[in-house]
Design a protein around this motif. Structure first.
Motif, PDB file in Angstrom:
ATOM      1  N   ALA A  59      75.001  30.229  -7.151  1.00 22.13           N
ATOM      2  CA  ALA A  59      75.120  28.819  -7.065  1.00 22.13           C
ATOM      3  C   ALA A  59      73.609  27.970  -7.616  1.00 22.13           C
ATOM      4  CB  ALA A  59      75.379  28.243  -5.541  1.00 22.13           C
ATOM      5  N   TRP A  60      72.699  28.695  -7.247  1.00 19.00           N
ATOM      6  CA  TRP A  60      71.317  28.073  -7.634  1.00 19.00           C
ATOM      7  C   TRP A  60      71.224  28.121  -9.384  1.00 19.00           C
ATOM      8  CZ3 TRP A  60      66.101  30.698  -5.434  1.00 19.00           C
ATOM      9  CH2 TRP A  60      65.078  29.813  -5.928  1.00 19.00           C
ATOM     10  N   ALA A  61      71.393  29.430  -9.771  1.00 24.25           N
ATOM     11  CA  ALA A  61      71.480  29.311 -11.194  1.00 24.25           C
ATOM     12  C   ALA A  61      72.329  28.262 -11.986  1.00 24.25           C
ATOM     13  CB  ALA A  61      71.716  30.766 -11.636  1.00 24.25           C
ATOM     14  N   ILE A  62      73.598  28.197 -11.517  1.00 27.36           N
ATOM     15  CA  ILE A  62      74.697  27.486 -12.019  1.00 27.36           C
ATOM     16  C   ILE A  62      74.247  26.004 -11.878  1.00 27.36           C
ATOM     17  CG2 ILE A  62      76.858  26.466 -11.656  1.00 27.36           C
ATOM     18  CD1 ILE A  62      77.784  29.215 -11.180  1.00 27.36           C
ATOM     19  N   GLY A  63      73.619  25.391 -10.747  1.00 28.85           N
ATOM     20  CA  GLY A  63      73.090  24.242 -10.246  1.00 28.85           C
ATOM     21  C   GLY A  63      71.959  24.048 -11.386  1.00 28.85           C
ATOM     22  N   SER A  64      71.158  24.786 -11.531  1.00 33.61           N
ATOM     23  CA  SER A  64      69.739  24.587 -12.326  1.00 33.61           C
ATOM     24  C   SER A  64      70.224  24.609 -13.749  1.00 33.61           C
ATOM     25  CB  SER A  64      68.800  25.782 -12.198  1.00 33.61           C
ATOM     26  OG  SER A  64      68.469  25.839 -10.960  1.00 33.61           O
ATOM     27  N   THR A  65      71.084  25.331 -14.304  1.00 33.78           N
ATOM     28  CA  THR A  65      71.550  25.202 -15.724  1.00 33.78           C
ATOM     29  C   THR A  65      72.531  24.107 -16.001  1.00 33.78           C
ATOM     30  OG1 THR A  65      73.383  26.748 -15.593  1.00 33.78           O
ATOM     31  CG2 THR A  65      71.492  27.671 -16.050  1.00 33.78           C
ATOM     32  N   SER A  66      73.136  23.520 -15.009  1.00 31.55           N
ATOM     33  CA  SER A  66      74.070  22.475 -15.354  1.00 31.55           C
ATOM     34  C   SER A  66      73.437  21.072 -14.821  1.00 31.55           C
ATOM     35  CB  SER A  66      75.388  22.512 -14.566  1.00 31.55           C
ATOM     36  OG  SER A  66      75.177  22.481 -13.250  1.00 31.55           O
ATOM     37  N   SER A  67      72.162  21.094 -14.616  1.00 27.61           N
ATOM     38  CA  SER A  67      71.246  19.842 -14.279  1.00 27.61           C
ATOM     39  C   SER A  67      71.810  19.295 -13.019  1.00 27.61           C
ATOM     40  CB  SER A  67      71.161  19.016 -15.335  1.00 27.61           C
ATOM     41  OG  SER A  67      70.675  19.702 -16.519  1.00 27.61           O
ATOM     42  N   ASN A  68      72.436  19.948 -12.237  1.00 26.90           N
ATOM     43  CA  ASN A  68      72.970  19.486 -10.687  1.00 26.90           C
ATOM     44  C   ASN A  68      71.611  19.873  -9.637  1.00 26.90           C
ATOM     45  OD1 ASN A  68      74.394  18.855  -8.445  1.00 26.90           O
ATOM     46  ND2 ASN A  68      76.516  19.334  -9.662  1.00 26.90           N
ATOM     47  N   PRO A  69      71.169  19.051  -9.153  1.00 29.37           N
ATOM     48  CA  PRO A  69      70.129  19.395  -8.203  1.00 29.37           C
ATOM     49  C   PRO A  69      70.647  19.703  -6.981  1.00 29.37           C
ATOM     50  CG  PRO A  69      69.925  17.066  -8.980  1.00 29.37           C
ATOM     51  CD  PRO A  69      71.027  17.619  -9.757  1.00 29.37           C
ATOM     52  N   HIS A  70      71.815  19.114  -6.656  1.00 30.62           N
ATOM     53  CA  HIS A  70      72.256  19.255  -5.180  1.00 30.62           C
ATOM     54  C   HIS A  70      72.791  20.684  -5.169  1.00 30.62           C
ATOM     55  CE1 HIS A  70      74.652  18.437  -1.698  1.00 30.62           C
ATOM     56  NE2 HIS A  70      75.708  19.186  -1.905  1.00 30.62           N
ATOM     57  N   ILE A  71      73.474  21.216  -6.061  1.00 27.41           N
ATOM     58  CA  ILE A  71      73.960  22.601  -6.089  1.00 27.41           C
ATOM     59  C   ILE A  71      72.857  23.632  -6.023  1.00 27.41           C
ATOM     60  CG2 ILE A  71      75.463  24.483  -7.290  1.00 27.41           C
ATOM     61  CD1 ILE A  71      77.406  22.135  -8.017  1.00 27.41           C
ATOM     62  N   ALA A  72      71.729  23.403  -7.065  1.00 32.24           N
ATOM     63  CA  ALA A  72      70.644  24.164  -7.093  1.00 32.24           C
ATOM     64  C   ALA A  72      69.935  24.083  -5.837  1.00 32.24           C
ATOM     65  CB  ALA A  72      69.837  23.622  -8.057  1.00 32.24           C
ATOM     66  N   GLY A  73      69.757  22.861  -5.162  1.00 34.58           N
ATOM     67  CA  GLY A  73      69.144  22.930  -3.786  1.00 34.58           C
ATOM     68  C   GLY A  73      69.699  23.650  -2.719  1.00 34.58           C
ATOM     69  N   ARG A  74      71.232  23.458  -2.735  1.00 35.92           N
ATOM     70  CA  ARG A  74      72.058  24.221  -2.023  1.00 35.92           C
ATOM     71  C   ARG A  74      71.902  25.660  -2.097  1.00 35.92           C
ATOM     72  NH1 ARG A  74      74.257  21.763   2.626  1.00 35.92           N
ATOM     73  NH2 ARG A  74      76.194  22.698   2.370  1.00 35.92           N
ATOM     74  N   GLY A  75      71.818  26.206  -3.249  1.00 34.67           N
ATOM     75  CA  GLY A  75      71.574  27.452  -3.702  1.00 34.67           C
ATOM     76  C   GLY A  75      70.334  27.981  -3.115  1.00 34.67           C
ATOM     77  N   LYS A  76      69.271  27.337  -3.260  1.00 36.38           N
ATOM     78  CA  LYS A  76      67.973  27.647  -2.613  1.00 36.38           C
ATOM     79  C   LYS A  76      68.018  27.936  -1.137  1.00 36.38           C
ATOM     80  CE  LYS A  76      65.368  25.138  -6.202  1.00 36.38           C
ATOM     81  NZ  LYS A  76      64.421  24.040  -6.400  1.00 36.38           N
ATOM     82  N   ASN A  77      68.617  26.998  -0.465  1.00 34.77           N
ATOM     83  CA  ASN A  77      68.757  27.032   0.927  1.00 34.77           C
ATOM     84  C   ASN A  77      69.552  28.313   1.387  1.00 34.77           C
ATOM     85  OD1 ASN A  77      67.126  24.756   1.367  1.00 34.77           O
ATOM     86  ND2 ASN A  77      69.085  23.333   1.523  1.00 34.77           N
ATOM     87  N   GLY A  78      70.598  28.604   0.811  1.00 32.79           N
ATOM     88  CA  GLY A  78      71.329  29.521   0.925  1.00 32.79           C
ATOM     89  C   GLY A  78      70.706  30.973   0.703  1.00 32.79           C
ATOM     90  N   VAL A  79      69.779  31.171  -0.294  1.00 31.24           N
ATOM     91  CA  VAL A  79      68.796  32.299  -0.442  1.00 31.24           C
ATOM     92  C   VAL A  79      67.818  32.382   0.559  1.00 31.24           C
ATOM     93  CG1 VAL A  79      67.054  33.013  -1.697  1.00 31.24           C
ATOM     94  CG2 VAL A  79      69.174  32.447  -2.932  1.00 31.24           C
ATOM     95  N   LEU A  80      67.233  31.050   1.146  1.00 31.99           N
ATOM     96  CA  LEU A  80      66.333  31.642   2.101  1.00 31.99           C
ATOM     97  C   LEU A  80      67.109  31.659   3.515  1.00 31.99           C
ATOM     98  CD1 LEU A  80      63.842  28.155   1.409  1.00 31.99           C
ATOM     99  CD2 LEU A  80      63.474  30.788   1.098  1.00 31.99           C
ATOM    100  N   ILE A  81      68.165  31.029   3.816  1.00 32.42           N
ATOM    101  CA  ILE A  81      68.877  31.310   5.194  1.00 32.42           C
ATOM    102  C   ILE A  81      69.345  32.972   5.133  1.00 32.42           C
ATOM    103  CG2 ILE A  81      71.091  30.831   6.282  1.00 32.42           C
ATOM    104  CD1 ILE A  81      70.535  28.013   5.452  1.00 32.42           C
TER     105      ILE A  81
END
Length: 94
Positions: free
Chosen positions: A46-68
């Motif tokens: 999700a982080w990679a998809i959010g980053s490559t599609s310029s969607n900061p919401h999905i990228a941020g959720r992916g980062k949070n998911g990795v940390l959690i």
């Protein structure tokens, strides 16, 4: 008035089936670690998809998911040590 002292300690022969319960808890620990790995993988995707599609919401959720998921794996791995520490600390209180 003098109250009687109570001194109860954990033992391994008090209940039948304790070995089976330990195996079940060990299997739950394994299941939790496998779920944490899946959480890291899904969140990283999700982080990679959010980053490559310029969607900061999905990228941020992916980062949070990795940390959690990483924190969950750390807590699962340290469960025995944490319980032993607090049990020992509690037993030291008099």
């Amino acid at each position: 008035m003098h109250l009687p002292s109570v001194d109860v300690t954990p033992n391994t022969n008090g209940l039948p089936g304790l070995a089976a319960l330990e195996r079940i808890v060990g299997a739950l620990l394994t299941f939790g670690l496998v779920a944490a790995v899946a959480g890291v993988v899904i969140s990283a995707v999700a982080w990679a998809i959010g980053s490559t599609s310029s969607n900061p919401h999905i990228a941020g959720r992916g980062k949070n998911g990795v940390l959690i998921a990483g924190a969950a794996a750390m807590l699962i791995g340290a469960a025995n040590t944490l319980v032993t520490f607090f049990s020992t600390a509690g037993a030291a209180i008099r």
